[in-house]
Design a protein around this motif. Sequence first.
Motif, mmCIF file in Angstrom:
data_model
loop_
_atom_site.group_PDB
_atom_site.id
_atom_site.type_symbol
_atom_site.label_atom_id
_atom_site.label_comp_id
_atom_site.label_asym_id
_atom_site.label_seq_id
_atom_site.Cartn_x
_atom_site.Cartn_y
_atom_site.Cartn_z
ATOM 1 N N ALA B 452 0.486 -1.406 -0.169
ATOM 2 C CA ALA B 452 0.243 0.170 0.279
ATOM 3 C C ALA B 452 0.898 2.040 -0.136
ATOM 4 C CB ALA B 452 -0.677 -0.357 1.116
ATOM 5 N N LEU B 460 -4.648 6.938 2.054
ATOM 6 C CA LEU B 460 -4.382 5.581 0.942
ATOM 7 C C LEU B 460 -4.472 5.887 -0.379
ATOM 8 C CD1 LEU B 460 -3.145 2.950 0.955
ATOM 9 C CD2 LEU B 460 -5.982 2.165 1.526
ATOM 10 N N PHE B 463 -3.123 0.616 -3.419
ATOM 11 C CA PHE B 463 -3.558 -0.419 -2.723
ATOM 12 C C PHE B 463 -3.006 -2.144 -3.713
ATOM 13 C CE2 PHE B 463 -5.559 -4.013 -1.423
ATOM 14 C CZ PHE B 463 -5.147 -3.828 0.593
ATOM 15 N N LEU B 495 -5.430 0.471 -7.688
ATOM 16 C CA LEU B 495 -5.133 -0.516 -7.215
ATOM 17 C C LEU B 495 -5.742 -1.717 -8.142
ATOM 18 C CD1 LEU B 495 -7.717 -0.995 -4.709
ATOM 19 C CD2 LEU B 495 -8.302 -2.430 -6.711
ATOM 20 N N LEU B 527 -5.129 -3.881 6.149
ATOM 21 C CA LEU B 527 -5.022 -1.896 6.586
ATOM 22 C C LEU B 527 -4.938 -1.429 7.773
ATOM 23 C CD1 LEU B 527 -8.437 -2.180 4.549
ATOM 24 C CD2 LEU B 527 -6.117 -1.088 3.698
ATOM 25 N N VAL B 530 -1.379 -0.313 7.380
ATOM 26 C CA VAL B 530 -1.501 0.824 6.588
ATOM 27 C C VAL B 530 -2.089 2.361 7.716
ATOM 28 C CG1 VAL B 530 -2.500 2.072 4.585
ATOM 29 C CG2 VAL B 530 -2.134 0.066 4.894
#
Lengths: 161, 732
Positions: B452, B460, B463, B495, B527, B530
């Motif tokens: 990420a 963010l 990903f 992504l 996540l 992240v």
Amino acid sequence: MADDPEEREFTLSINGEEQRIRATPDMPLLWALRQEAGLSGVKFGCGAALCGACTVHLDGNPVRSCVIPVAAAENSDITTIEGLQDDPTARKLFDAWLETDVMQCGYCQAGQIMSAHALLRRTPKPSPDDIDMAMSGNICRCGTYLRIREAIRIASGQEES
Amino acid sequence: MKATSPLQALDRRSFLKATALAGGGMALSLSLGGGSSAQGIEAGGTLTNFVTIDRSGKVTITAKNPEIGQGVMTSLPMLIAEELDCDWAKVKVVQADYDAARYERQRAGGSFAIPDEYLPMRRAGAAARAMLVEAAANASGIAASELSTKAGFVRHGASGREWSYGELADAAALLRAPDLLNIPLKDPKLFRIIGKPTTGADSHRVLAGEALFGIDANMPGMLHAVVETSPAHGGKLKSVDDSAARAAHGVVAVIRLDGVGGPSVMPDGVAVVATNHWYAEQARKLLKLEWDLSASKGHSLDAYAQRAAQSHDARSGHDLRRDGDPAAALTNSAKVVKARYSYPFIAHATLEPQNCTAVFKDGRLEMWAPTQTPGRGVSLIAEHLGIPARNQTLHITRIGGGFGRRLFADFMVQAAAIAKAMPGKPVQLLWSREEDIKRDYYRPGGWHSFEAGIDDTGKLTAFTDHFVTLGEGGKAHRSAGMPPTHFPADLVPDLQYRHEVIDTVIPMGPLRAPSSNALAFAFQGFLDEVAEAGGKDLPTLMLELCAGDQVVGEDTNAWGSGFAFRTKRARGVIAHVMKQSGWISQPRGGGRGFGFGFYFSHKGYFAEVADVSVSGSETKVNRIWVAADVGSQIVNPFGAEAQVTGAVIDGLGQLFGQRISFQDGAIEQQNFDTFPLARIGVTPQIDIDWVLTDNPPTGLGEPALPPAIPAVTNAIYAATGKRIRDLPLNRA
């Protein structure tokens, strides 16, 4: 193979009545009760005393009937869920079980009641730890444990802590 | 294209029909499709009814779907009873047999019962009520519009007159049923049964030890069968020496079962039939079978894990989805977070082992089966054993747990094959626990490599997930896949979801919240990393990602397929659980921490927070808060809360110790000592809040499970600073 175990007649005291069944001495009590004595409340889950679905009372003590040879039960009083229907402690458990709607699939529940009943006879006002300890041998695959705790507390006449 | 929704299509084909009971009273039948007509059913005259009212006013409601502990034997009849406006205390619920001509969707799976049946079951009840009102109107000369109903009575408010449903049942049975599509339904504000905590309809019978489950089927002269199958998946039976088994005490027959339809229908095996299950089990151990295990070679979990690591290193595979330019976005990001996650295979381990009782006589097969998909069993038996569906009768028993295992009908096909080989003899097939664990359709393992990119505000921006999964011929198994719309797709500009499939001989299948139960752990765990790298916590990151009102994916309405994810509903439960739990992301000290997990599956939105203490090697989950959005109405709060707490505890069981491994296709676990299920001691306090939203009610069998696992693993990190990237926590 090893010696062919000889089938013979056993006289078992089941729920206060003498019942004659034919079995080999090594047959676990579970199968004698279910398939020879025609009792459906006691359940098969693991065959190795790991799940508690087959719990019955031998002389009032909870045992896993899947590992007790029928020959070892011959001189004991055997009680199954069917034999507890009019028992006052069991009635309290049944009422609390229904009031809190413990059951999901229900398969383990007769075994749970047999363990809970033995607990309440030994310890009429069990603590939360007592309950977890006494019920730790009974798996509920649906995870009804929170309500099992609550129902045992209610059946024992204890307020919520 | 404007598609007709299944509900609308159903309504056009649905009709209600009343028939007089032989002993007086009314039996109201709802027939759903199947190409039959009112005329046809009248001529048939053997209806299984949803509603029967006898002259004493006793109401019998038929539960059409299999009861696996998800509570449909109570919740679906509650829907009927509500609109029928009867007294729930006077209702008796009976389980329907399998009957494709009369019932649609007779199955248990996908958390579909409530979304599928919420309107059809209410309409069935409302139609019965309308007929009772009409009967009262006809009898009294009072206009139906002046009559009301309550708890089993039709009333005329102006005169105070009232008629019990029992009194009216005979006359109502002669009336034409109203049009289902236009039948008015109650205003939910007036519900008296729906929304009321209601104890399971058959619970008292279970406590009485009554014979309700598949294993309890019994009849005079019944024999008991067990089956020996290959020690390794993919094995083929080469030779059978059954001389010792045949000579063993109590043995009646030994039957070779040649596999049909591949492992998902019936693998090769040998059945031993005896007068008692114990004798059959003892004799089974005396079988001398030779297996060709060449196809199983090399199929080991460790080997799969090695291949997954190689695949991750080489970035092999193919794109499932690519948005923007993820590689460039990662290069340009302020910070890159990387981690690999894995989870093992797991078994269903229903507490009632697979079983089926069958008798084959004069070309007809009668069965008693604990099955989630009765229709599948019947059609597979028709296809592979040549017994036409019309010559089969299937009684759906109460079921000692489903979890997806009994979506397969292998045990029914086996039992039918054994019964067919012994005409006239009732036979109960029952698997040992060891066979049940050895021959499952497992939740597939999986391996994820995530990257990420975040910008210098912690946002963010990129990903990627490289998911190594399992299947056949390079195609992921249905239960091992991942939808390209998986979160955070459409919410992050750059992504990539990459996919590589390892071919396997290990059978796989859906397990409670299939795919989701594994993906939630990996995605929400990563996540969380992240979020931390960006200087925030996971619920805050989730709220940021869901900030706009977006709809990701589409509602397909097909059984088991994807659903549209609505960010607004996600925000609702995330914000709620933060308040509900007094969320705090900082470590609490003393080895205690909070963790968060969110997941959307089976149309339900679930945000969960876990409070966990870690001391040495001991991890204790103290408490879990659950905020759930499953629409506007909870049908049975008892059942609904039970599904949530059960799913959370199921998740804890998986997380703590469940792992199925195998060497050369042979499963290494045998029983609950090596495949541990959650016990009472692990059970935390669980607090559930329903976040009611203006959406149709949806199901609860599954969606509470997936976020429980990352909530706990993220809490372990908060407590200890140690990331849990591989499940389970402990190996048995």
